[in-house]
Design a protein around this motif. Structure first.
Motif, PDB file in Angstrom:
ATOM      1  N   GLU A  23       0.436  -0.814   0.146  1.00 38.93           N
ATOM      2  CA  GLU A  23       0.170   0.047   0.354  1.00 38.93           C
ATOM      3  C   GLU A  23       1.098   0.819   0.117  1.00 38.93           C
ATOM      4  O   GLU A  23       1.329   1.117   0.752  1.00 38.93           O
ATOM      5  CB  GLU A  23      -0.845   0.148   1.150  1.00 38.93           C
ATOM      6  CG  GLU A  23      -1.998  -1.061   1.288  1.00 38.93           C
ATOM      7  CD  GLU A  23      -3.186  -1.272   2.508  1.00 38.93           C
ATOM      8  OE1 GLU A  23      -2.149  -0.360   3.574  1.00 38.93           O
ATOM      9  OE2 GLU A  23      -3.307  -1.980   2.773  1.00 38.93           O
TER      10      GLU A  23
ATOM     11  N   ARG B 213      -3.253   4.060  -0.793  1.00 37.35           N
ATOM     12  CA  ARG B 213      -3.810   3.717  -1.620  1.00 37.35           C
ATOM     13  C   ARG B 213      -4.254   2.356  -1.045  1.00 37.35           C
ATOM     14  O   ARG B 213      -3.157   1.309  -1.390  1.00 37.35           O
ATOM     15  CB  ARG B 213      -2.562   3.908  -2.697  1.00 37.35           C
ATOM     16  CG  ARG B 213      -3.053   5.264  -2.765  1.00 37.35           C
ATOM     17  CD  ARG B 213      -4.015   6.193  -3.113  1.00 37.35           C
ATOM     18  NE  ARG B 213      -3.442   7.118  -4.375  1.00 37.35           N
ATOM     19  CZ  ARG B 213      -4.406   8.179  -5.294  1.00 37.35           C
ATOM     20  NH1 ARG B 213      -5.877   7.297  -5.413  1.00 37.35           N
ATOM     21  NH2 ARG B 213      -3.868   9.145  -5.302  1.00 37.35           N
ATOM     22  N   ARG B 214      -5.111   1.989  -1.598  1.00 38.00           N
ATOM     23  CA  ARG B 214      -5.110   0.401  -1.786  1.00 38.00           C
ATOM     24  C   ARG B 214      -6.366  -0.104  -2.456  1.00 38.00           C
ATOM     25  O   ARG B 214      -7.417   1.004  -3.375  1.00 38.00           O
ATOM     26  CB  ARG B 214      -6.039   0.023  -0.082  1.00 38.00           C
ATOM     27  CG  ARG B 214      -6.797   0.651   0.534  1.00 38.00           C
ATOM     28  CD  ARG B 214      -7.120   0.154   1.917  1.00 38.00           C
ATOM     29  NE  ARG B 214      -6.483   0.165   3.070  1.00 38.00           N
ATOM     30  CZ  ARG B 214      -6.057   0.394   4.376  1.00 38.00           C
ATOM     31  NH1 ARG B 214      -7.455   1.110   4.695  1.00 38.00           N
ATOM     32  NH2 ARG B 214      -4.922   0.350   4.496  1.00 38.00           N
ATOM     33  N   ARG B 215      -7.154  -1.789  -2.647  1.00 37.13           N
ATOM     34  CA  ARG B 215      -8.304  -1.514  -3.560  1.00 37.13           C
ATOM     35  C   ARG B 215      -9.514  -1.435  -3.114  1.00 37.13           C
ATOM     36  O   ARG B 215     -10.462  -2.375  -2.079  1.00 37.13           O
ATOM     37  CB  ARG B 215      -7.978  -3.438  -3.773  1.00 37.13           C
ATOM     38  CG  ARG B 215      -6.475  -3.500  -4.901  1.00 37.13           C
ATOM     39  CD  ARG B 215      -5.907  -5.054  -5.080  1.00 37.13           C
ATOM     40  NE  ARG B 215      -7.744  -5.226  -6.278  1.00 37.13           N
ATOM     41  CZ  ARG B 215      -7.537  -6.501  -6.284  1.00 37.13           C
ATOM     42  NH1 ARG B 215      -6.951  -7.672  -6.079  1.00 37.13           N
ATOM     43  NH2 ARG B 215      -8.374  -6.755  -7.588  1.00 37.13           N
TER      44      ARG B 215
ATOM     45  N   ARG C  91     -13.176   0.394  -3.846  1.00 39.10           N
ATOM     46  CA  ARG C  91     -14.923   1.086  -4.227  1.00 39.10           C
ATOM     47  C   ARG C  91     -14.546   2.200  -4.547  1.00 39.10           C
ATOM     48  O   ARG C  91     -15.302   3.144  -5.432  1.00 39.10           O
ATOM     49  CB  ARG C  91     -15.926   0.136  -4.688  1.00 39.10           C
ATOM     50  CG  ARG C  91     -16.545  -1.609  -5.189  1.00 39.10           C
ATOM     51  CD  ARG C  91     -17.430  -1.397  -5.092  1.00 39.10           C
ATOM     52  NE  ARG C  91     -17.295  -3.069  -5.360  1.00 39.10           N
ATOM     53  CZ  ARG C  91     -18.149  -3.638  -6.267  1.00 39.10           C
ATOM     54  NH1 ARG C  91     -18.246  -3.439  -7.208  1.00 39.10           N
ATOM     55  NH2 ARG C  91     -17.881  -5.196  -6.471  1.00 39.10           N
TER      56      ARG C  91
ATOM     57  N   SER D 132      -8.978   4.112  -4.044  1.00 37.63           N
ATOM     58  CA  SER D 132      -8.223   3.275  -5.143  1.00 37.63           C
ATOM     59  C   SER D 132      -6.776   4.163  -5.998  1.00 37.63           C
ATOM     60  O   SER D 132      -6.842   5.456  -5.881  1.00 37.63           O
ATOM     61  CB  SER D 132      -8.698   3.287  -6.212  1.00 37.63           C
ATOM     62  OG  SER D 132      -8.058   2.712  -7.632  1.00 37.63           O
TER      63      SER D 132
ATOM     64  N   ARG E 116      -6.452   4.333  -8.666  1.00 37.12           N
ATOM     65  CA  ARG E 116      -7.231   5.019 -10.032  1.00 37.12           C
ATOM     66  C   ARG E 116      -7.554   6.968  -9.825  1.00 37.12           C
ATOM     67  O   ARG E 116      -8.121   7.463 -10.852  1.00 37.12           O
ATOM     68  CB  ARG E 116      -7.849   4.394 -10.977  1.00 37.12           C
ATOM     69  CG  ARG E 116      -7.486   2.785 -11.556  1.00 37.12           C
ATOM     70  CD  ARG E 116      -8.093   2.424 -11.786  1.00 37.12           C
ATOM     71  NE  ARG E 116      -9.824   1.898 -11.023  1.00 37.12           N
ATOM     72  CZ  ARG E 116      -9.710   0.419 -10.727  1.00 37.12           C
ATOM     73  NH1 ARG E 116      -9.927  -0.889 -11.788  1.00 37.12           N
ATOM     74  NH2 ARG E 116     -10.408   0.277  -9.733  1.00 37.12           N
TER      75      ARG E 116
END
Length: 188
Positions: A4, A20-22, A24, A41, A43
């Protein structure tokens, strides 16, 4: 699993840690110590996260005020801890009172060494290797039935070094009401 990425940021007068992690959504929380954490995220553009935090600055400040009030209330309710020396003397006396009941299972048949430490996650511990029973200093401000339970619990570890059924049977033989006493530790 990818590592992370963590950044310290400020937006809208709110300083926060961005991880920053996965996920939604953008997640925003105020921790018990008042620090602010956001996760998003990789992104999501940093400018979007900053805008998200800035738009919720009033909510963050209100949550930080609640956390500070909770910490102050808990600190006021927390009884003052005895000095380490006083706590050690207290725990040694308590252990001496219970020692005769457990002398046969103590290493070498001797009274174990007693130690007091500043432990936050345990009430006590038993070292079979050194023959030491260690107790959290904060145990000294708990009700006496709870203190006695921890002493019996740790003495029983000399015969049963795990928390298996035979260990709990030994605790119950020594202290039939141990479950009620154990609940006293969970109330604080």
């Amino acid at each position: 699993m990818a590592t992370e990425k963590v950044q310290e940021r400020c937006a809208g007068g709110v300083c926060y840690t961005l991880t920053r992690r996965r996920v939604r959504n953008i997640n925003l929380r105020v921790r018990a110590d008042g620090s602010v954490a956001a996760s998003a995220s990789a992104r999501v553009p940093i400018s979007y996260v900053d805008a998200f935090v800035a738009a919720r600055a009033d909510w963050v400040r209100a949550a930080q005020a609640k956390a500070a009030a909770r910490r102050e209330r808990e600190a006021a309710e927390q009884p003052a801890l005895p000095t380490k020396q006083a706590a050690l003397a207290h725990m040694q006396a308590l252990c001496r009172a219970y020692y005769p009941q457990f002398a046969a299972i103590c290493p070498g048949g001797h009274m174990p060494k007693i130690a007091v430490r500043d432990m936050n996650t345990r009430w006590g511990s038993c070292s079979l290797r050194t023959g030491t029973l260690a107790f959290a200093r904060r145990l000294c401000v708990m009700p006496m039935p709870a203190q006695e339970y921890v002493v019996v619990h740790e003495f029983c570890h000399f015969a049963h070094p795990n928390h298996g059924p035979t260990f709990w049977a030994a605790v119950e033989r020594a202290m039939p009401d141990y479950k009620q006493r154990e609940k006293l530790l969970k109330m604080r």
